[in-house]
Design a protein around this motif. Sequence first.
Motif, mmCIF file in Angstrom:
data_model
loop_
_atom_site.group_PDB
_atom_site.id
_atom_site.type_symbol
_atom_site.label_atom_id
_atom_site.label_comp_id
_atom_site.label_asym_id
_atom_site.label_seq_id
_atom_site.Cartn_x
_atom_site.Cartn_y
_atom_site.Cartn_z
ATOM 1 N N SER A 53 0.199 -1.219 -0.321
ATOM 2 C CA SER A 53 0.053 -0.218 -0.433
ATOM 3 C C SER A 53 0.432 1.244 0.012
ATOM 4 O O SER A 53 0.571 2.369 -0.083
ATOM 5 C CB SER A 53 -0.493 -0.182 1.218
ATOM 6 O OG SER A 53 -0.276 -0.111 2.193
ATOM 7 N N ARG A 54 2.207 1.187 -0.191
ATOM 8 C CA ARG A 54 3.345 2.099 0.287
ATOM 9 C C ARG A 54 3.058 2.865 -1.209
ATOM 10 O O ARG A 54 3.722 1.994 -2.010
ATOM 11 C CB ARG A 54 3.995 2.301 0.615
ATOM 12 C CG ARG A 54 4.561 1.345 2.462
ATOM 13 C CD ARG A 54 5.573 1.609 2.633
ATOM 14 N NE ARG A 54 6.630 3.168 2.618
ATOM 15 C CZ ARG A 54 7.630 3.052 2.542
ATOM 16 N NH1 ARG A 54 8.920 1.815 3.750
ATOM 17 N NH2 ARG A 54 8.106 4.227 2.790
ATOM 18 N N CYS A 55 2.941 3.594 -1.112
ATOM 19 C CA CYS A 55 3.223 4.912 -3.149
ATOM 20 C C CYS A 55 4.060 3.744 -3.532
ATOM 21 O O CYS A 55 4.023 3.712 -4.388
ATOM 22 C CB CYS A 55 2.508 6.375 -2.428
ATOM 23 S SG CYS A 55 1.592 6.455 -2.651
ATOM 24 N N VAL A 56 6.018 4.553 -2.854
ATOM 25 C CA VAL A 56 6.758 4.493 -3.654
ATOM 26 C C VAL A 56 7.681 3.186 -4.055
ATOM 27 O O VAL A 56 7.614 2.675 -4.366
ATOM 28 C CB VAL A 56 7.846 4.891 -2.191
ATOM 29 C CG1 VAL A 56 7.678 6.059 -2.388
ATOM 30 C CG2 VAL A 56 8.011 4.178 -1.110
ATOM 31 N N ASN A 57 6.614 1.983 -3.038
ATOM 32 C CA ASN A 57 6.533 0.492 -3.307
ATOM 33 C C ASN A 57 6.339 0.214 -4.863
ATOM 34 O O ASN A 57 6.947 -0.613 -5.727
ATOM 35 C CB ASN A 57 6.493 -0.189 -2.494
ATOM 36 C CG ASN A 57 6.999 -0.752 -0.708
ATOM 37 O OD1 ASN A 57 8.453 0.017 -1.057
ATOM 38 N ND2 ASN A 57 6.805 -0.440 -0.138
ATOM 39 N N CYS A 58 5.681 0.682 -5.104
ATOM 40 C CA CYS A 58 5.072 0.676 -6.975
ATOM 41 C C CYS A 58 5.294 1.652 -7.494
ATOM 42 O O CYS A 58 5.788 1.296 -8.452
ATOM 43 C CB CYS A 58 3.213 0.105 -7.006
ATOM 44 S SG CYS A 58 2.203 -0.498 -5.666
ATOM 45 N N HIS A 59 5.668 2.493 -7.343
ATOM 46 C CA HIS A 59 6.078 3.757 -7.970
ATOM 47 C C HIS A 59 7.516 4.377 -8.096
ATOM 48 O O HIS A 59 8.037 4.398 -8.535
ATOM 49 C CB HIS A 59 4.764 4.584 -7.967
ATOM 50 C CG HIS A 59 3.499 5.069 -8.069
ATOM 51 N ND1 HIS A 59 3.039 5.000 -9.424
ATOM 52 C CD2 HIS A 59 2.514 5.129 -7.355
ATOM 53 C CE1 HIS A 59 1.817 3.969 -9.185
ATOM 54 N NE2 HIS A 59 1.424 4.561 -7.976
ATOM 55 N N MET A 60 7.877 3.418 -6.831
ATOM 56 C CA MET A 60 9.381 3.653 -7.052
ATOM 57 C C MET A 60 10.078 2.621 -6.343
ATOM 58 O O MET A 60 11.001 2.303 -5.306
ATOM 59 C CB MET A 60 9.823 4.873 -5.845
ATOM 60 C CG MET A 60 9.290 7.119 -6.878
ATOM 61 S SD MET A 60 9.336 7.927 -5.106
ATOM 62 C CE MET A 60 11.439 7.978 -5.240
ATOM 63 N N PRO A 61 10.345 1.801 -7.092
ATOM 64 C CA PRO A 61 10.677 0.432 -6.407
ATOM 65 C C PRO A 61 12.114 0.531 -6.004
ATOM 66 O O PRO A 61 13.198 1.218 -7.096
ATOM 67 C CB PRO A 61 11.105 -0.250 -7.904
ATOM 68 C CG PRO A 61 10.503 -0.130 -8.797
ATOM 69 C CD PRO A 61 10.609 1.607 -8.857
ATOM 70 N N GLU A 62 12.715 -0.545 -5.500
ATOM 71 C CA GLU A 62 14.490 0.010 -4.653
ATOM 72 C C GLU A 62 15.455 -0.935 -5.669
ATOM 73 O O GLU A 62 15.249 -2.080 -5.524
ATOM 74 C CB GLU A 62 14.735 -0.774 -3.246
ATOM 75 C CG GLU A 62 15.049 0.687 -2.481
ATOM 76 C CD GLU A 62 14.953 -0.013 -1.083
ATOM 77 O OE1 GLU A 62 14.653 0.685 -0.062
ATOM 78 O OE2 GLU A 62 14.491 -0.817 -0.481
ATOM 79 N N GLN A 63 16.475 0.119 -5.335
ATOM 80 C CA GLN A 63 17.765 -1.609 -6.367
ATOM 81 C C GLN A 63 19.090 -1.008 -4.926
ATOM 82 O O GLN A 63 18.926 -0.237 -4.641
ATOM 83 C CB GLN A 63 17.974 -1.513 -7.387
ATOM 84 C CG GLN A 63 18.971 -2.532 -7.738
ATOM 85 C CD GLN A 63 18.748 -2.589 -8.867
ATOM 86 O OE1 GLN A 63 18.060 -2.286 -9.745
ATOM 87 N NE2 GLN A 63 20.164 -2.375 -10.120
ATOM 88 N N THR A 64 19.604 -2.815 -4.457
ATOM 89 C CA THR A 64 20.754 -2.448 -3.612
ATOM 90 C C THR A 64 21.932 -2.344 -4.129
ATOM 91 O O THR A 64 22.029 -3.724 -5.113
ATOM 92 C CB THR A 64 20.244 -3.238 -3.224
ATOM 93 O OG1 THR A 64 19.300 -3.263 -2.141
ATOM 94 C CG2 THR A 64 21.472 -2.818 -1.531
ATOM 95 N N TYR A 65 22.683 -1.612 -4.351
ATOM 96 C CA TYR A 65 24.134 -1.878 -4.486
ATOM 97 C C TYR A 65 25.154 -1.780 -3.958
ATOM 98 O O TYR A 65 24.897 -1.607 -2.491
ATOM 99 C CB TYR A 65 24.138 -0.483 -4.955
ATOM 100 C CG TYR A 65 23.425 0.086 -6.588
ATOM 101 C CD1 TYR A 65 23.676 -0.537 -8.205
ATOM 102 C CD2 TYR A 65 22.637 1.156 -6.452
ATOM 103 C CE1 TYR A 65 22.751 -0.059 -9.334
ATOM 104 C CE2 TYR A 65 21.241 1.437 -7.019
ATOM 105 C CZ TYR A 65 21.813 0.654 -8.098
ATOM 106 O OH TYR A 65 20.450 1.074 -9.985
ATOM 107 N N MET A 66 25.790 -2.942 -4.076
ATOM 108 C CA MET A 66 27.165 -3.082 -3.387
ATOM 109 C C MET A 66 26.631 -4.083 -1.506
ATOM 110 O O MET A 66 27.376 -3.552 -1.665
ATOM 111 C CB MET A 66 27.888 -1.779 -3.063
ATOM 112 C CG MET A 66 28.737 -1.124 -3.998
ATOM 113 S SD MET A 66 30.338 -0.028 -4.237
ATOM 114 C CE MET A 66 29.127 1.044 -3.516
#
Length: 468
Positions: free
Chosen positions: A78-91
Motif C-alpha cells: 500500500s506504500r506509494c514508493v513500493n509500486c512507483h519507486m522500486p528499490e535496488q541495492t548496490y554493493m
Amino acid sequence: MLSPPLYHADGQIRDEVYVYGSFIQSKMYAAGVVCTNCHEPHSSQLVAEGNALCGQCHNPDSFDTPDHHHHVVGTSGSRCVNCHMPEQTYMGVDRRRDHSMRVPRPELSETLGSPNACTQCHQDQTDAWAAEAVEDWAHAPQRIKPSIGELFSEARSGAPDGIRALAGLAINSDVNGIWRASATEELGLQGFVGLETLIARQVESPDPIIRASAVRASTALPLVRRYQSLRPILGDTNRSVVTELATALSGVPLDQIPSDDALALEKIFQTYLEIELQDLDLPAVQARLGNFYLARGDLQAAEASYQAALSIDPLTVGSYINLADLKRVQGDEQHARWVLREALDLMPSDPSLLHALGLLEARTGDYDNALTYLKEAADLGEGGSQYRYVYAVALHDLGQVSEAIEQLRIALERSRYSEDILYALAAYSFEIARYADARAYAQQLVSFYPDNDAYLRLNRRIKTLGQE
C-alpha cells in the motif's frame, strides 16, 4: 544517457547511476517538482513519512486508498514508493529508489527484460501473473500507446519503423530532454539516414543534455561532415557540451579550417584538458586522454596515457586495444600482438580482445590464427552480431563461402534487420549459385529499405542474372 548497461530498456535504473537521471524522466520533474519538495535540503531526509510525502500533492482520498493501490492498508504493497519507486541495492548496502516514479508495466517485462515493481515484491510469481492482475484492475490507460521502452527496444533491434519512431521522439518537444537526448544518441549508433539534419536541429536546443548528445551522435559522421554539423556551437560554454566537442573534433587539423574556428577549437581543447587533468587518478580519464592525444597526432602522449590507465587498472580493456592499434599504426605489429596477448592473459574470455587480435593476425597474413580468434570472439560476443559478421566476411575472403553463409544466418537470428548481414547473404548466396536464397535475402533487404538505390540494384541484378 539511458543506454545499457546503465539503464534498462525502459529507462529504469540498472547499474549504479545518479538518481538525477531517473528523476528528470518523471512527470513530477516536468510539473516543476524539485528535490527539496520531498527532501530536507541540508540533511537529505524526507520532509514527511510514508504516503504523507506523496499526499503533499496527490489527493490521499483518491490515491491513498485500496481502490487505487489494491492492497491492504498499512502493508508494504500500500506504500506509494513500493509500486512507483522500486528499490535496488548496490554493493549490498546502498539501497536506491528509482526516481522516474513510473506506473508498473509487468506486461512489458517479458519482452523488454526490464523489471517491474509487482514481481520485485511478489517474487514467487511470474510477470504474466502480475500483468493479468493489473489487467483485472482495469488500468486500461497503460495500453494507449507504445512505451518509451518499446520504442528504444525496436530501434535497437534495427527495425526501420522503430528507428523512424525514435526519430520522432528525438524531436518531440513535449517529452523530457533525457529521452530526446538518448534517442538522438541511439539514432547515431543505428546509422540513421537523417542524422545530419537531426544534429543540425538538436545543436540549437536550449537543453544542454540534448546538445551534448547531438555532439556524441555526430561521431557517426565522417570528420569533415561532423565538423560542419558542429560549427554552430563552437562557442558553447556548457561544460558537458565543451568536453563532447573536444572529443568529437579532436581529429580536426586546425591549419585547414577558418581562423575563427581554429581559435574556438583551441579554446575548447584547452578547456577539455583543464577538466580532464584534474582527475588523472581515474583510468577512464587516462584512456580518454589517450584517445584525444592520438587524434591530435601526439603519439607519445597517447601511449603514456594508455600506459597510465593500465597501471591504475590492469583490466581497462579499451586501453589495451587502443595501445595495440597505436603500435600497429607505428609499424610495430609484434609489440601490438604482445599487448593484446598480455591482456588476454588477464581476461581470456573477453570478445573485444579476441576480435582485435583476430584482426591483427589477418592484417599480418596469419589467417589460421585470425580465424581462430575471430570465431572465439563471435561465439563469446553477447547480444550483438558484429563480431560474427566480421568472422563471416573473413571466411568468405578466404574462400570458405558456404561456411560464411552459415555464420551470417546465425547472426541474422539476432539482427534480422541488419543491412550488412542481409546484403552479404544475398551476395554470397548468388556467388555460389544459390539463386533462390539470394533472391529471398535481396527481397527482404529492399522490403526493409525500399529507398536504397544500391539494394534495389542488387535485387534487380540477382533477379536478372539468376534466371539466365
